[in-house]
Write an enzyme that holds these catalytic residues in place. Structure first.
Site, mmCIF file in Angstrom:
data_model
loop_
_atom_site.group_PDB
_atom_site.id
_atom_site.type_symbol
_atom_site.label_atom_id
_atom_site.label_comp_id
_atom_site.label_asym_id
_atom_site.label_seq_id
_atom_site.Cartn_x
_atom_site.Cartn_y
_atom_site.Cartn_z
ATOM 1 N N GLU A 46 0.860 -1.187 0.000
ATOM 2 C CA GLU A 46 0.000 0.000 0.000
ATOM 3 C C GLU A 46 0.890 1.229 0.000
ATOM 4 O O GLU A 46 1.971 1.238 0.603
ATOM 5 C CB GLU A 46 -0.894 0.000 1.244
ATOM 6 C CG GLU A 46 -1.708 1.288 1.347
ATOM 7 C CD GLU A 46 -2.849 1.218 2.344
ATOM 8 O OE1 GLU A 46 -2.766 0.419 3.288
ATOM 9 O OE2 GLU A 46 -3.820 1.971 2.168
ATOM 10 N N CYS A 236 -6.634 1.184 2.894
ATOM 11 C CA CYS A 236 -7.535 2.333 2.882
ATOM 12 C C CYS A 236 -7.359 3.179 1.627
ATOM 13 O O CYS A 236 -8.251 3.927 1.248
ATOM 14 C CB CYS A 236 -7.294 3.185 4.121
ATOM 15 S SG CYS A 236 -7.714 2.329 5.629
ATOM 16 N N ASN A 367 -11.951 -2.934 0.693
ATOM 17 C CA ASN A 367 -10.841 -3.259 1.603
ATOM 18 C C ASN A 367 -11.426 -3.841 2.883
ATOM 19 O O ASN A 367 -12.102 -4.854 2.826
ATOM 20 C CB ASN A 367 -10.009 -1.984 1.829
ATOM 21 C CG ASN A 367 -8.964 -2.152 2.904
ATOM 22 O OD1 ASN A 367 -8.355 -3.207 2.996
ATOM 23 N ND2 ASN A 367 -8.771 -1.160 3.738
ATOM 24 N N GLU A 368 -11.204 -3.199 4.009
ATOM 25 C CA GLU A 368 -11.749 -3.775 5.248
ATOM 26 C C GLU A 368 -13.081 -3.103 5.570
ATOM 27 O O GLU A 368 -13.257 -2.549 6.641
ATOM 28 C CB GLU A 368 -10.740 -3.639 6.389
ATOM 29 C CG GLU A 368 -10.303 -2.220 6.663
ATOM 30 C CD GLU A 368 -9.317 -2.099 7.814
ATOM 31 O OE1 GLU A 368 -8.614 -3.054 8.156
ATOM 32 O OE2 GLU A 368 -9.264 -0.994 8.370
HETATM 33 O O1 AHR Z 1 -2.141 -1.319 6.829
HETATM 34 C C1 AHR Z 1 -2.566 -0.061 7.213
HETATM 35 C C2 AHR Z 1 -4.071 0.094 7.156
HETATM 36 O O2 AHR Z 1 -4.652 -0.717 8.117
HETATM 37 C C3 AHR Z 1 -4.728 -0.337 5.886
HETATM 38 O O3 AHR Z 1 -4.721 0.646 4.936
HETATM 39 C C4 AHR Z 1 -6.125 -0.618 6.311
HETATM 40 O O4 AHR Z 1 -6.726 -1.607 5.539
HETATM 41 C C5 AHR Z 1 -5.993 -0.989 7.770
HETATM 42 O O5 AHR Z 1 -6.816 -0.224 8.544
#
Ligand code: AHR
Length: 648
Positions: A46, A236, A367-368
């Site tokens: 990321e 994110c 994502n999450e």
């Molecule tokens: O890895 C850092 C962040 O942690 C990522 O962007 C997100 O998916 C999680 O909250």
């Protein structure tokens, strides 16, 4: 006589302790179990902590196209320098600078200070380029200098431009000395006006020496890891703080000069780690991500926006009825990766230099994300993907935590939707990792498979220390033991610049010149390089080894190389003696070498740093087998991979 008695008593006591401490772990070869996915252990990339621009992406100039909200961020102009956008060189990055040298001897030009300075290495060459035009058509001369911390030139190049149309010019400049925080200076030496855009500086030597390439030392660290899967580009970052700033993969392909920049979502999140200059050039875009996955031999796993901006930030969302363009983006991405060259997006890929498909097999939607809003949006994605691409595996989310309300709500929903993999995230204490090594021992075997998509043990000070690495190694014995249900695992985050990070711990740290592989990196490497093909049971007195006396173990068979691989973690401080007994061997082993790789430190707080990058590194040794097994003296705070050849 009294002393002798005490001595004998001590000897007896020592012997008693040793006998008591002696443990036998039994690896049963007769019970070869589930297949372990070859791609099981991988990496998650990321653009956080300046992981892309300023990191993996080898561009050394920040804000090369003058497109940041304040167009001269990163630049120090001198003389008359104006930012314009009429009749631009690149329609999606329209800003450029006009330099006007009036011959007043004060000079006209710009300096760029890179990403926390520019690193130069003695005798290395650097490729400088810009797009330029001379408004009156006449020839103009430019001097380009690499500058060290003391403000002295350590490399020099010249470029002559002419003609009133935009053209690309470039030159190679050699650095006469090493410097960690240098800058580049560009001086217009002729009188009159010159327009410049997309000023770029790359090391001539990049990974595979590609132009628009990647930093060689950082890719080498990834390559050495041997990752099986490569998840990108977030995190994110794919959600964006707002929908407008979400990651849009289509903006990240085609000529790098015309990829519109995007404000980085990690610009804001932590007030104490605020970098108002954090933008994504997209120079490292989806084409480069696929290419890198291919170079690494890793399965690409792209993540796309599901129409929800970061749920921690703006919570902006696209109405379900308006999701069509988002779904189309996902479908087009599959075409970009796998489509034939006569399709719209397959053609774009081919024009970028890769007519062969990238063989994409999976895609993550969101994502999450969490909540009903996510499920509502996931439904139409799943429907469209199943209809048009039943061959592609779909990854859904279990939310940001490994338990709790969101997690409990999402898992049954993922089962209902029949996604192929569920992405679980856990950023927890080392103690949590140790206590949860048996997490998957009783997971449902009939639903979707698990993708441990983001995890890292967070000690209180958030260091990448030995204790955290050992806790992760212990936890991962549980992933391996349950490889029938856990199909993928990726540590997070991957990269961090020592002078510009938002989040820690991170697997690989770097500055402008150096790379630091953390103890956590080595744990990942020891797993990824020793995957095996099938699980094997390893037990102590019939029980799974998962925490008793601080010990954890997993074992696997490698049918391809005819090897047994046993992984043992000692999270306790004390040394422990273990006999590893191999049951069910087709042919007894009398004496054979067992290759041992060990990551260990007596100091749980120990870390690797730029100044001392090799404080904690794996060591290699071997022991001999005896009587169908081998003896191992297991240090405290240690992770062992033991490998031996057998006859299958
Ligand atoms: O890895 C850092 C962040 O942690 C990522 O962007 C997100 O998916 C999680 O909250």
């Amino acid at each position: 006589i009294k002393m002798k008695k005490i001595y004998i008593l001590l000897l007896l006591l020592a012997g008693h302790t040793l006998i008591k401490a002696q443990k036998t772990f039994v690896v049963d070869l007769g019970k070869s179990g589930a297949e372990i996915r070859p791609e099981m252990y991988g990496v998650f990339f990321e653009d956080i902590n300046f992981g892309a621009d300023g990191g993996l992406y080898a561009e050394l100039i920040k804000n090369r196209s003058f497109e940041f909200d304040q167009p001269l961020v990163g630049w120090i102009p001198f003389g008359e320098v104006n930012v314009l956008n009429e009749d631009p060189c690149f329609d999606r990055n329209p800003h450029y600078v006009r330099l006007n040298e009036k011959g007043l001897r004060r000079g006209t030009g710009l300096e760029n200070t890179g990403f926390t300075g520019i690193g130069f290495k003695q005798n290395d060459r650097y490729r400088f380029s810009f797009y330029a035009r001379s408004p009156n058509g006449g020839e103009k001369k430019f001097r380009i200098e690499l500058i060290n911390e003391a403000n002295n030139p350590i490399g020099k190049g010249e470029l002559y431009i002419s003609g009133s149309g935009w053209k690309k010019y470039e030159c190679l400049i050699k650095a006469a000395e090493t410097c960690a925080k240098g800058k580049i200076r560009l001086v217009l030496e002729s009188a009159g006006e010159a327009d410049l855009d997309h000023l770029s500086l790359f090391p001539a030597e990049t990974w595979k020496n590609r132009e628009n390439g990647l930093r060689k030392d950082l890719v080498e660290a990834l390559y050495d890891l041997k990752p099986g899967v490569f998840r990108f580009p977030g995190g994110c970052i794919i959600e964006g703080n707002t929908l407008e700033t979400r990651y849009q993969w289509k903006n990240s392909v085609g000529p790098a000069e015309n990829r519109p920049i995007n404000e980085n979502r990690w610009n804001y999140t932590f007030k104490h780690r605020f970098f108002p200059d954090y933008y994504q050039s997209y120079g490292l875009g989806f084409y480069e991500f696929f290419l890198l996955s291919e170079d690494l031999g890793a399965e690409p796993l792209p993540v796309v926006s599901c129409g929800l901006a970061c749920q921690y930030e703006s919570t902006e969302c696209v109405p379900v009825a308006d999701l069509e363009p988002y779904i189309q983006d996902a479908l087009d991405l599959i075409e970009f990766a796998n489509g034939t060259t006569d399709t719209k997006w397959g053609k774009v890929r081919a024009e970028m230099g890769h007519p062969q498909p990238f063989n994409l097999k999976m895609i993550a939607i969101g994502n999450e994300q969490w909540g009903e809003g996510y499920v509502e949006r996931l439904i139409p994605f799943v429907k469209a993907l199943r209809k048009q691409h039943p061959e592609i595996k779909i990854v859904g989310s279990a939310g940001p935590t490994p338990d709790g309300e969101n997690f409990d709500y999402l898992w049954p929903k993922m089962k209902e939707l029949k996604v192929d993999l569920v992405d679980e995230h856990y950023y927890r204490s080392p103690e949590w990792f140790l206590e949860n090594a048996g997490r998957y021992d009783h997971y449902d075997r009939n639903g979707p498979k698990v993708f441990a998509g983001e995890y890292a043990a967070h000690p209180k000070n958030r260091d990448n220390n030995v204790a955290s690495a050992i806790a992760e190694a212990a936890f991962m014995t549980g992933l391996e033991r349950n490889a029938d249900v856990v199909h993928l695992a990726t540590y997070a985050p991957l990269f961090a610049h020592v002078d510009a990070w938002q989040w820690k711990p991170d697997m690989i740290w770097f500055d402008n010149l150096n790379v630091v592989r953390t103890p956590n990196y080595y744990v990942q490497q020891m797993y990824a390089r020793n995957v095996g093909t099938n699980t094997l049971p390893v037990t102590e007195e019939g029980n799974v080894i998962s925490g008793k006396d601080g010990l954890y173990a997993s074992a696997c068979l490698d049918k391809v190389h005819s090897e047994i691989i046993v992984k043992i973690v000692n999270a306790a401080a004390e040394v422990q003696d273990i006999y590893i007994s191999l049951k069910g061997l087709k042919k007894p082993i009398k004496e054979a070498p067992v290759q041992i790789t060990c990551l260990h430190s007596n100091v749980p707080e120990a870390v690797n740093t730029v100044a001392a990058p090799n404080t904690v590194i794996p060591t290699h040794s071997s022991v001999q087998t005896s009587e169908n097994g081998f003896q191992l003296k297991v240090e405290g705070n240690a992770f062992y991979v033991c490998k031996l050849k057998i006859q299958l």
